[in-house]
Motif scaffolding. Sequence first.
Motif, PDB file in Angstrom:
ATOM      1  N   ASP A 252       0.828  -1.205   0.000  1.00 48.23           N
ATOM      2  CA  ASP A 252       0.000   0.000   0.000  1.00 48.23           C
ATOM      3  C   ASP A 252       0.863   1.256   0.000  1.00 48.23           C
ATOM      4  O   ASP A 252       0.554   2.237  -0.698  1.00 48.23           O
ATOM      5  N   ALA A 253       1.944   1.238   0.762  1.00 49.73           N
ATOM      6  CA  ALA A 253       2.832   2.403   0.800  1.00 49.73           C
ATOM      7  C   ALA A 253       3.503   2.622  -0.549  1.00 49.73           C
ATOM      8  O   ALA A 253       3.628   3.768  -1.012  1.00 49.73           O
ATOM      9  N   ILE A 254       3.932   1.548  -1.185  1.00 47.95           N
ATOM     10  CA  ILE A 254       4.577   1.668  -2.495  1.00 47.95           C
ATOM     11  C   ILE A 254       3.593   2.228  -3.515  1.00 47.95           C
ATOM     12  O   ILE A 254       3.930   3.124  -4.306  1.00 47.95           O
ATOM     13  N   ARG A 255       2.357   1.714  -3.510  1.00 44.08           N
ATOM     14  CA  ARG A 255       1.342   2.251  -4.428  1.00 44.08           C
ATOM     15  C   ARG A 255       1.119   3.740  -4.183  1.00 44.08           C
ATOM     16  O   ARG A 255       1.015   4.540  -5.121  1.00 44.08           O
ATOM     17  N   HIS A 256       1.055   4.099  -2.906  1.00 46.25           N
ATOM     18  CA  HIS A 256       0.783   5.495  -2.573  1.00 46.25           C
ATOM     19  C   HIS A 256       1.916   6.406  -3.042  1.00 46.25           C
ATOM     20  O   HIS A 256       1.667   7.463  -3.646  1.00 46.25           O
ATOM     21  N   ILE A 257       3.155   6.021  -2.775  1.00 49.24           N
ATOM     22  CA  ILE A 257       4.300   6.839  -3.174  1.00 49.24           C
ATOM     23  C   ILE A 257       4.385   6.919  -4.690  1.00 49.24           C
ATOM     24  O   ILE A 257       4.654   7.995  -5.259  1.00 49.24           O
ATOM     25  N   ASN A 258       4.149   5.805  -5.372  1.00 46.01           N
ATOM     26  CA  ASN A 258       4.157   5.823  -6.839  1.00 46.01           C
ATOM     27  C   ASN A 258       3.086   6.761  -7.388  1.00 46.01           C
ATOM     28  O   ASN A 258       3.307   7.488  -8.368  1.00 46.01           O
ATOM     29  N   THR A 259       1.908   6.744  -6.765  1.00 46.13           N
ATOM     30  CA  THR A 259       0.831   7.621  -7.222  1.00 46.13           C
ATOM     31  C   THR A 259       1.199   9.083  -7.032  1.00 46.13           C
ATOM     32  O   THR A 259       0.987   9.922  -7.927  1.00 46.13           O
ATOM     33  N   LEU A 260       1.749   9.418  -5.866  1.00 44.10           N
ATOM     34  CA  LEU A 260       2.156  10.803  -5.628  1.00 44.10           C
ATOM     35  C   LEU A 260       3.176  11.253  -6.662  1.00 44.10           C
ATOM     36  O   LEU A 260       3.105  12.371  -7.185  1.00 44.10           O
ATOM     37  N   HIS A 261       4.131  10.379  -6.961  1.00 48.49           N
ATOM     38  CA  HIS A 261       5.181  10.745  -7.915  1.00 48.49           C
ATOM     39  C   HIS A 261       4.608  10.912  -9.321  1.00 48.49           C
ATOM     40  O   HIS A 261       5.016  11.825 -10.059  1.00 48.49           O
ATOM     41  N   ALA A 262       3.664  10.050  -9.685  1.00 44.03           N
ATOM     42  CA  ALA A 262       3.092  10.128 -11.027  1.00 44.03           C
ATOM     43  C   ALA A 262       2.230  11.375 -11.201  1.00 44.03           C
ATOM     44  O   ALA A 262       2.243  12.016 -12.256  1.00 44.03           O
ATOM     45  N   VAL A 263       1.472  11.717 -10.183  1.00 44.31           N
ATOM     46  CA  VAL A 263       0.513  12.813 -10.308  1.00 44.31           C
ATOM     47  C   VAL A 263       1.158  14.168 -10.035  1.00 44.31           C
ATOM     48  O   VAL A 263       0.877  15.151 -10.722  1.00 44.31           O
ATOM     49  N   SER A 264       2.016  14.238  -9.016  1.00 45.79           N
ATOM     50  CA  SER A 264       2.578  15.525  -8.614  1.00 45.79           C
ATOM     51  C   SER A 264       4.032  15.358  -8.197  1.00 45.79           C
ATOM     52  O   SER A 264       4.379  15.450  -7.013  1.00 45.79           O
ATOM     53  N   PRO A 265       4.919  15.090  -9.147  1.00 48.66           N
ATOM     54  CA  PRO A 265       6.309  14.777  -8.798  1.00 48.66           C
ATOM     55  C   PRO A 265       7.045  15.930  -8.122  1.00 48.66           C
ATOM     56  O   PRO A 265       8.064  15.709  -7.467  1.00 48.66           O
ATOM     57  N   GLN A 266       6.555  17.163  -8.308  1.00 45.09           N
ATOM     58  CA  GLN A 266       7.222  18.313  -7.696  1.00 45.09           C
ATOM     59  C   GLN A 266       6.860  18.501  -6.232  1.00 45.09           C
ATOM     60  O   GLN A 266       7.467  19.314  -5.532  1.00 45.09           O
ATOM     61  N   ARG A 267       5.893  17.741  -5.751  1.00 42.01           N
ATOM     62  CA  ARG A 267       5.410  17.923  -4.377  1.00 42.01           C
ATOM     63  C   ARG A 267       6.091  16.921  -3.446  1.00 42.01           C
ATOM     64  O   ARG A 267       5.957  15.712  -3.613  1.00 42.01           O
ATOM     65  N   PRO A 268       6.822  17.374  -2.440  1.00 41.44           N
ATOM     66  CA  PRO A 268       7.453  16.418  -1.520  1.00 41.44           C
ATOM     67  C   PRO A 268       6.419  15.762  -0.625  1.00 41.44           C
ATOM     68  O   PRO A 268       5.312  16.279  -0.425  1.00 41.44           O
ATOM     69  N   TRP A 269       6.783  14.622  -0.074  1.00 40.11           N
ATOM     70  CA  TRP A 269       5.861  13.875   0.768  1.00 40.11           C
ATOM     71  C   TRP A 269       6.509  13.515   2.098  1.00 40.11           C
ATOM     72  O   TRP A 269       7.730  13.439   2.219  1.00 40.11           O
ATOM     73  N   PHE A 270       5.641  13.287   3.084  1.00 36.79           N
ATOM     74  CA  PHE A 270       6.030  12.771   4.397  1.00 36.79           C
ATOM     75  C   PHE A 270       5.242  11.486   4.634  1.00 36.79           C
ATOM     76  O   PHE A 270       3.997  11.492   4.545  1.00 36.79           O
ATOM     77  N   VAL A 271       5.933  10.397   4.914  1.00 37.25           N
ATOM     78  CA  VAL A 271       5.301   9.115   5.193  1.00 37.25           C
ATOM     79  C   VAL A 271       5.790   8.614   6.542  1.00 37.25           C
ATOM     80  O   VAL A 271       6.993   8.462   6.758  1.00 37.25           O
ATOM     81  N   HIS A 272       4.834   8.395   7.438  1.00 33.71           N
ATOM     82  CA  HIS A 272       5.143   7.716   8.700  1.00 33.71           C
ATOM     83  C   HIS A 272       4.826   6.236   8.510  1.00 33.71           C
ATOM     84  O   HIS A 272       3.696   5.875   8.187  1.00 33.71           O
ATOM     85  N   TYR A 273       5.856   5.402   8.700  1.00 34.88           N
ATOM     86  CA  TYR A 273       5.752   3.977   8.394  1.00 34.88           C
ATOM     87  C   TYR A 273       6.025   3.204   9.673  1.00 34.88           C
ATOM     88  O   TYR A 273       7.155   3.148  10.166  1.00 34.88           O
ATOM     89  N   ALA A 274       4.963   2.623  10.256  1.00 36.34           N
ATOM     90  CA  ALA A 274       5.056   2.028  11.596  1.00 36.34           C
ATOM     91  C   ALA A 274       4.459   0.621  11.599  1.00 36.34           C
ATOM     92  O   ALA A 274       3.303   0.428  11.988  1.00 36.34           O
ATOM     93  N   PRO A 275       5.214  -0.378  11.179  1.00 34.98           N
ATOM     94  CA  PRO A 275       4.669  -1.745  11.180  1.00 34.98           C
ATOM     95  C   PRO A 275       4.395  -2.254  12.587  1.00 34.98           C
ATOM     96  O   PRO A 275       4.952  -1.756  13.572  1.00 34.98           O
ATOM     97  N   GLY A 276       3.531  -3.253  12.693  1.00 38.48           N
ATOM     98  CA  GLY A 276       3.272  -3.884  13.977  1.00 38.48           C
ATOM     99  C   GLY A 276       4.477  -4.637  14.495  1.00 38.48           C
ATOM    100  O   GLY A 276       4.572  -4.909  15.702  1.00 38.48           O
ATOM    101  N   ALA A 277       5.395  -4.984  13.639  1.00 36.16           N
ATOM    102  CA  ALA A 277       6.616  -5.676  14.038  1.00 36.16           C
ATOM    103  C   ALA A 277       7.508  -4.733  14.837  1.00 36.16           C
ATOM    104  O   ALA A 277       7.605  -3.542  14.534  1.00 36.16           O
ATOM    105  N   THR A 278       8.173  -5.255  15.879  1.00 36.06           N
ATOM    106  CA  THR A 278       8.173  -6.659  16.269  1.00 36.06           C
ATOM    107  C   THR A 278       7.407  -6.898  17.571  1.00 36.06           C
ATOM    108  O   THR A 278       7.752  -7.769  18.367  1.00 36.06           O
ATOM    109  N   HIS A 279       6.363  -6.095  17.759  1.00 34.92           N
ATOM    110  CA  HIS A 279       5.445  -6.319  18.875  1.00 34.92           C
ATOM    111  C   HIS A 279       4.755  -7.666  18.680  1.00 34.92           C
ATOM    112  O   HIS A 279       4.512  -8.102  17.561  1.00 34.92           O
ATOM    113  N   ALA A 280       4.433  -8.328  19.796  1.00 36.17           N
ATOM    114  CA  ALA A 280       3.599  -9.522  19.685  1.00 36.17           C
ATOM    115  C   ALA A 280       2.241  -9.125  19.101  1.00 36.17           C
ATOM    116  O   ALA A 280       1.788  -8.000  19.301  1.00 36.17           O
TER     117      ALA A 280
END
Length: 848
Positions: A252-280
Amino acid sequence: MSIAITLLRHLLLPVLLLCAGLPAMAQQVRGTPGAPNAVAFPDSRTLPVPTPPFTGSILPNAVDSTPAWAPQIMPPEGAPNVLLILLDDAGYASNSAFGGVIPTPTLDRLAQGGLRYTQFHTTSLCSPTRAALLTGRNHHNAGFGVVSEMATGYDGYNATIPPETAHGAATLQLNGYATAWFGKNHNIPPAEASPAGPFSHWPVGQGYDYFFGFAGGDTSQWQPGNLYRNTTPIQPFDGNPGWNLITAMADDAIRHINTLHAVSPQRPWFVHYAPGATHAPHHPPPEWIARFRGQFDEGWNVIRERIFENQKRLGVIPANAQLTPWPDELRRWDDLSADEKRLFARQAEVYAAYMAYSDHEIGRVVQAIQDLGQLDNTLIIFVTGDNGASAEGQLNGSPNESSFFNNVEIPVAPQLPLMDVWGSDRTYPHFAVGWSWAFDTPFRWTKQIASHFGGTRNGMVMHWPRRITDRGGIRTQFHHVIDVVPTILEAAGIPVARSINGITQRPFDGVSMVYTFDRANADAPSRRRTQYFEMLGNRGIYHDGWFANTIPVAPPWNGMAPRPTDVLNGFQWELFNLADDPTQFRSVASEHPDRLRMMQGLFLAEAAWKQVLPLDASALDRFLTPRPGPAAGRTQFVYTAPVSSLQDASAPNILNRAWRITAEIDVPQGGANGMLVTHGGRFGGYGLYLAEGKPTFTYNFLNIARGRWQGPALTPGRHTIVFDWQPSADGRFPLPFGRGGTGVMSVDGQAVATRSMPRTVPIIMTLDETFDVGIDTGTPVDDRDYQVPFAFTGRLVKVTVDLGASTVTPESLRDLQRMLEARNLPVVGGLIGDMEDFVQRMEQGRGP
């Protein structure tokens, strides 16, 4: 007249705005002013910025007028993309970049191309670290002195991030960044964590354009019960064997970043990426588990020594660092039985697989950024844990993490048959404490313990090729998660906002770390001179290279161990000169009593200023505190249509009280099946449903044993099914929670099944699954009866849940405190006593 007014509006409005003292607009304009392609960085400290004055001209006819577009708001030219990665429950020594034995090639690659920060700190617990990280304020100032499920009615502990401490993402968003959040969100107030909202404290209400992740402390990676896209609950795993959230999140993150780049490559992005790992629960795919078979057979003591050697070789601990002693409370590997060694090694194999698998999926995201040609100007901040490694698996580990939160310790023997499925959707596993201590090498203690670096020291890596040229450098300045947002804003050239959405902002507690980027400043003094730490009464204070801290009074693997109510005076203190003793090996409090007193006073000053008071050392019993929410104070809940995905604060709480469920239904010709009402699932919960047409009630005690009531198949037509529960008043079990009792199922006024249970779930019914009516959207409470989704195929007329008086009263809690202080509460086996006897009584329907 109208023409004159129009002309005055456009000619005089800019002057009026300036006279009103509003900030000047469009300090940096790129492109042709007024043209559709014009962009501006407003350089404003008041957000959102007001609409700029119209720069064209307006005359009576359009042919004589000049249009002008307001410029699009954009950050300064060259502002980087930002990828902020946060792992969960991973100790300082868990990954290979900081000396661990679990290979993390993605993290290693970023460290070799960037900077490793070896004195970076968290708060020692999940929600608090995340609130501090994302707002730039200390966790108490952000309302998260503890995790959201333990909130109390004080500003520093109410689990609500106030508008005065807005997320850094809000500042980035209002300055033109595209913002998104993937993965864990443990900062939604429990009262608002439902599809009904309100959503002001969800990511989409706090500065994030998009959210894909789960709401809560943890979730199954195979069948998450609390997964959302923006504010809509989703179940994408249905009908997708092998689906895993770790991979789905990267996709999902890859799709989102690819979409942002395709539609508005001049606009920078901020992505907070917080997997459940390695919490039980530790939930890696089986092929990843296979890679680690046999790699932990030497045990935690030998591996701890190896990690320490690795850390010295890598330079991620100082040359004078000493390995702290192994605690007497934990057995050494050589003293374990053969079965214990087999089980504990398997637990570590699955955990290692989970970390390595997660690192691999993060690597896919990083590679996608590189494939777009954006890696050079992407600031990647990789925080390798939100606290130390978790001790919540208790002494033996657990196939179901919920056991810890209910003070139930599962012996080794019943865990052995699950070794082959450890890590699959049939378990919700956590490893034994010995591993958490090893993965926090070289420090003492673990997650929850804010007084020692085993709970608060986490490695951090920064990677930004365009700006950071000291590739592979190590930075030893003392820093904290509150320093991340100020760092991002300085790196992007964006000023700190004084006001957001009309609310004056609390100044950042954090300081920027950009000064450490240059090689010339590799050894610069830390700009963080003072930092306090506090969690569950454990506390510490750093100041100018010295660290004073309390000594824990209870181990974090025993949530019901006695704790003092006089927190201020109930702890002993230590003192360390970190230059001489970087691992808190030997206290020098007796040699420096004046300095210790000064540090204690400094802590109190910080505590009073940062909303740390009142101090509270209570642990699991704090989960029983009444809290606001849609269910607060209600004794009757009525549902006349299917509803799903309600979390605890929105659902009737049947724990520790009498209760009754009444279901009025219509059964069609040919019969009906399906769920009428359920809360929880495979690892704890209950359900009232029709299985093969038979009314059935199942009470799942933490996947250890089940009580089951069933009547004869229903004929077509209208029926009323009632399940009535009455807790026991047996004096042999004096605790106010977890009591057994007797349940009676009746159909159309006639009792059809009666049986007793010796105990009930005492504290938390479920960690990630929800309350559903008319359908079951998570996992089944009994796999033998049905699989999900399990929608009712008849007509649901009405479901009513009536709650009786609670057995948990202020008086009973005071009695509990006295019992804890007298140390009369059994620890081995937790609340249920002998495990084998308990299971037999559950199966036979016998009470206490």
